[in-house]
Design a protein around this motif. Structure first.
Motif, short mmCIF file in Angstrom:
data_model
loop_
_atom_site.label_atom_id
_atom_site.label_comp_id
_atom_site.label_asym_id
_atom_site.label_seq_id
_atom_site.Cartn_x
_atom_site.Cartn_y
_atom_site.Cartn_z
N LEU A 174 13.03 -3.26 6.35
CA LEU A 174 13.49 -2.17 7.33
C LEU A 174 14.96 -1.59 7.14
O LEU A 174 15.37 -0.51 7.40
CB LEU A 174 13.07 -2.89 8.70
N ASP A 175 15.92 -2.80 6.93
CA ASP A 175 17.37 -2.37 6.81
C ASP A 175 17.46 -1.23 5.78
O ASP A 175 18.25 -0.49 5.64
CB ASP A 175 18.11 -3.51 6.53
N ALA A 176 16.65 -1.53 4.53
CA ALA A 176 16.79 -0.74 3.32
C ALA A 176 16.17 0.63 3.63
O ALA A 176 16.83 1.58 2.90
CB ALA A 176 16.01 -1.31 1.97
N LEU A 177 15.33 0.82 4.57
CA LEU A 177 14.86 2.27 4.74
C LEU A 177 15.53 3.02 5.71
O LEU A 177 15.02 4.14 5.96
CB LEU A 177 13.24 1.71 5.25
N GLU B 200 17.82 5.44 7.37
CA GLU B 200 18.38 6.59 6.86
C GLU B 200 17.67 7.18 5.76
O GLU B 200 18.32 7.96 5.01
CB GLU B 200 20.00 6.63 6.59
N SER B 201 16.60 6.60 5.54
CA SER B 201 16.00 7.13 4.39
C SER B 201 15.23 8.30 4.72
O SER B 201 14.61 8.51 5.83
CB SER B 201 14.59 6.07 3.89
N THR B 202 15.00 9.24 3.69
CA THR B 202 14.41 10.64 4.02
C THR B 202 12.98 10.47 4.34
O THR B 202 12.37 11.46 4.88
CB THR B 202 14.57 11.65 2.79
N VAL B 203 12.30 9.47 3.84
CA VAL B 203 10.99 9.39 4.21
C VAL B 203 10.95 7.68 4.73
O VAL B 203 11.34 6.72 4.35
CB VAL B 203 9.95 9.03 2.95
N MET B 204 10.25 7.65 6.04
CA MET B 204 10.14 6.46 6.80
C MET B 204 8.52 6.27 6.76
O MET B 204 7.68 6.93 7.35
CB MET B 204 10.64 6.72 8.08
N PRO B 205 8.12 5.15 6.29
CA PRO B 205 6.61 4.91 6.03
C PRO B 205 6.22 4.04 6.92
O PRO B 205 7.18 3.61 8.01
CB PRO B 205 6.57 3.80 4.83
N THR B 206 4.84 3.87 7.29
CA THR B 206 4.41 2.90 8.20
C THR B 206 4.67 1.58 7.71
O THR B 206 4.38 1.41 6.59
CB THR B 206 2.91 3.18 8.48
N VAL B 207 5.23 0.51 8.43
CA VAL B 207 5.59 -0.75 7.88
C VAL B 207 4.87 -1.83 8.94
O VAL B 207 4.94 -1.66 10.21
CB VAL B 207 6.93 -1.02 8.04
N VAL B 208 4.12 -2.58 8.46
CA VAL B 208 3.52 -3.82 8.90
C VAL B 208 4.08 -5.19 8.42
O VAL B 208 4.18 -5.44 7.23
CB VAL B 208 2.02 -4.02 8.73
N LYS B 209 4.78 -5.74 9.44
CA LYS B 209 5.45 -6.95 8.95
C LYS B 209 4.38 -8.32 9.23
O LYS B 209 4.12 -8.45 10.32
CB LYS B 209 6.74 -7.18 9.88
N LEU B 210 4.15 -9.07 8.26
CA LEU B 210 3.54 -10.31 8.26
C LEU B 210 4.50 -11.40 8.12
O LEU B 210 5.20 -11.54 7.14
CB LEU B 210 2.21 -10.48 7.30
N GLY B 211 4.35 -12.56 8.97
CA GLY B 211 5.18 -13.53 8.79
C GLY B 211 4.50 -14.62 9.78
O GLY B 211 3.33 -14.62 10.31
N VAL B 212 5.20 -15.65 9.76
CA VAL B 212 4.77 -16.94 10.71
C VAL B 212 4.98 -16.63 12.06
O VAL B 212 6.05 -16.48 12.59
CB VAL B 212 5.33 -18.37 10.41
N SER B 213 3.99 -16.44 12.73
CA SER B 213 4.05 -15.93 14.04
C SER B 213 3.90 -16.93 15.43
O SER B 213 4.03 -16.83 16.71
CB SER B 213 3.39 -14.71 14.52
N ALA B 214 3.16 -18.07 14.89
CA ALA B 214 2.82 -19.26 15.72
C ALA B 214 3.29 -20.65 15.23
O ALA B 214 3.60 -20.70 14.12
CB ALA B 214 1.40 -19.47 16.04
N LEU B 215 3.51 -21.38 16.16
CA LEU B 215 4.30 -22.79 15.81
C LEU B 215 3.21 -23.49 14.95
O LEU B 215 1.99 -23.85 15.27
CB LEU B 215 4.50 -23.66 17.04
#
Length: 614
Positions: A564-567, A569-584
């Motif tokens: 997300l940081d890399a994107l 000020e990008s001229t094209v902003m995509p739809t982004v889904v983040k998958l990670g560890v969300s539960a203990l």
């Protein structure tokens, strides 16, 4: 005046001058810690005039002693010493704590005579032990390391890690000067002036301990001479009075961290200004002599299709680098069989240092070794770097070079459970100033990136995986820091999956599942999380308009946020889904852990399928 020989009266006068200049510095700034400086002024006057061996005109002379102010808030005293030594002018003292000044609120290597940044209490002694270790075991030089400590910081556990480490290693060239002034920031310290209690504890760790009146210059002089003759590290416990010499603040609560109420009156009370100049004894100049024996680097290579853990590839690469880089040293937190630094220990035992289960001291030792020009690699489980975070943070402030490695990262370690799972480390290391964060997915990329770490600067962090994983890349591939690898792509991709480390293999599996459904997925191995490959990510955003990030890490601060940081000020902003560890997580097999966390191939494919369907 210039002083060639010193006596009791001159030492006493020098102590008063240091007090006056410390008061003046804080008054110029309107802030600072003069009372903490006043208590230690006699201790530093004797050291400067009688025992410190330092060439201020050749700060890089490897024969110089090291003086570390662990109680870095006493910086007015340190800068007053520099004035007395002729290293800085009285005029520069006027700019203490001012914007752009080298004389910062706490010492930093902006000044060439400051080895490391200090001010986060409890760190200076551990770093001093690392510098002393370098002198004893690597440099083979007879310089001494002097560390000024406060009694308040003896409440820090890291101080006791340092005492134990230095005592165990018998670092006879290390002297801790403890300014026991009884008062901390908000009131009395735990043991006040009870130096006998401190003495019992410190001597139990194998130190030679001397208890003195910290305002008796003759006794101070004798204590330093005694330390130089000891076969063990020495702790000088000096009973002092905070704010010494200024009645308005002497031994007074509520005066910490403030200029004295009336600087002019205080200076008069201290005897007025003087201009004593000390000819500090300079050691004979010795040219830096880097260790010889360099060889061309030949890192191990692996064939595609092999199954090798990245931690194993790291260990083997490190051992190979030890032959090519005679300045490379390795430190362990008693897990070398797991992190695989044992390979280096087997081949280069004289440059391998076991710090046992003391991650703060391991890091402090690494900082000290780096300050002496060695290149340290230090490794432990990714989860346990959190214990040493403040030391790493201050290492970044010091501008030293450290290569740090965290193994056993994420839920993929399996049954051991959450206490052993590094799930915050990527965020932690990404947030550091001038840091580099790398997370390879296979053996060849790991070997290349391990070698690349040695060529960069600042804090470098490599995350490795416990389990064996398939070798994806041939030995001819290159892996520049700041790059990435596009493992799968086409002109008509519907979605991009960005992964690193263990999840690269899940992303490739997901792409196969998606292909069966007619969904074309681009797969990016983002092995460099900082710096990040902005160009490749923005191109993927423009080409596919949809990005799924997947990481074996909490969703905050890791790979997804790097994308997300890399994107921004990008001229094209995509739809982004983040998958990670969300539960203990709990205990489960590695495959179950990935599935429970929703970062296995099936879960990634489902997220990408839904995104592409939208």
């Amino acid at each position: 005046m210039s002083v060639a020989s010193v006596d009791h009266d001159m030492l006493t006068a020098l102590g008063r001058q240091l007090r006056v200049d410390a008061v003046r510095a804080a008054d110029f700034a309107g802030s600072g810690h003069p009372t903490s400086s006043l208590s230690a002024a006699d201790l530093m006057a004797v050291l400067l005039a009688r025992h410190l061996r330092y060439d201020f005109e050749a700060a890089q002379n490897p024969a110089n002693d090291h003086l570390i102010f662990s109680k870095g808030h006493a910086s007015p005293l340190l800068y007053a010493m520099y004035v007395a030594a002729g290293a800085i002018s009285d005029e520069e003292l006027r700019w203490y704590r001012s914007s752009g000044s080298r004389l910062q609120g706490h010492p930093t290597p902006a000044l060439p005579w400051v080895s490391v940044a200090t001010g986060s209490l409890g760190q200076g002694l551990g770093v001093g032990a690392g510098i002393a270790l370098a002198g004893e075991r690597l440099d083979r030089r007879d310089f001494r390391v002097w560390v000024l400590c406060g009694d308040g910081e003896l409440a820090e556990g890291s101080m006791w890690e340092a005492f134990e480490y230095a005592g165990y290693e018998r670092l006879r060239n290390l002297t801790a000067i403890v300014d026991v002034n009884r008062l901390g920031q908000r009131g009395p310290t735990r043991y006040g002036w009870d130096t006998a209690t401190y003495a019992r504890r410190i001597s139990a760790f194998g130190w030679h301990v001397v208890e003195i009146d910290g305002h008796d210059v003759d006794r101070i002089d004798a204590a330093y001479a005694e330390a130089a003759e000891s076969a063990r590290p020495t702790a000088i416990l000096a009973r002092t009075r905070k704010g010494k010499g200024v009645r308005a603040v002497e031994d007074a609560e509520g005066a910490h961290g403030k200029p004295v109420p009336n600087a002019e009156s205080a200076i008069a009370e201290l005897g007025g200004r003087s201009e004593i100049r000390v000819e500090v004894a300079a050691p004979e100049y010795e040219r830096p002599s880097p260790p010889g024996g360099e060889r061309a680097l030949a890192i191990p290579v692996y064939e595609r299709g092999e199954s090798v853990a990245t931690r194993t590839a790291f260990g083997r690469a490190l051992a190979a680098m030890g032959h090519a880089r005679p300045d490379l040293v390795v430190l362990d937190g008693e897990v070398s069989d797991s992190t695989r630094t044992a390979y280096f220990a087997d081949e280069h035992p004289d440059r391998f240092f076991e710090c046992y289960i003391a991650e703060q001291q391991m890091t402090a030792t690494a900082v000290g070794l780096s300050a002496r020009g060695w290149l340290p690699f230090a490794a432990t489980f990714a989860a346990f770097w959190s214990r040493a975070h403040d030391f790493v943070r201050m290492a970044a402030v010091s501008g030293v070079d450290l290569c740090l490695v965290g193994s056993h990262a994420g839920v993929s370690i399996g049954e051991d459970g959450p206490s052993q799972m590094g799930l915050e480390d990527l965020a932690t290391f990404r947030a550091l100033w001038r840091s580099t964060v790398l997370y390879p997915c296979d053996a060849n990329s790991t070997a290349h990136l391990t070698a690349a770490m040695a060529e960069h600067s600042g804090i470098r962090y490599l995350r490795t995986t416990r389990a064996d994983t398939p070798v994806l890349y041939g030995p001819e591939e290159t892996f520049p820091v700041g790059g990435s690898k596009v493992l799968r792509s086409s002109e008509f991709d519907d979605v991009t999956i960005v992964a690193a480390g263990i999840t690269v293999h899940e992303a490739l599996g997901a792409a196969e599942l998606l292909a069966d459904d007619g969904v074309r997925a681009r797969v990016v191995d983002l092995y460099s999380l900082k710096p990040v490959d902005v160009a490749t990510l923005r191109r993927a955003a423009a080409d596919t308009g949809r990005i799924v990030t997947v990481e074996d890490h909490w969703p905050e601060g890791g790979l997804g946020d790097a994308v997300l940081d890399a994107l921004t000020e990008s001229t094209v902003m995509p739809t982004v889904v983040k998958l990670g560890v969300s539960a203990l997580p709990g205990s489960a097999t590695p495959a179950e852990q990935l599935r429970h966390a929703g970062i296995d191939a099936e879960s990634v494919a489902e997220a990408a399928r839904e995104l592409a369907g939208e």
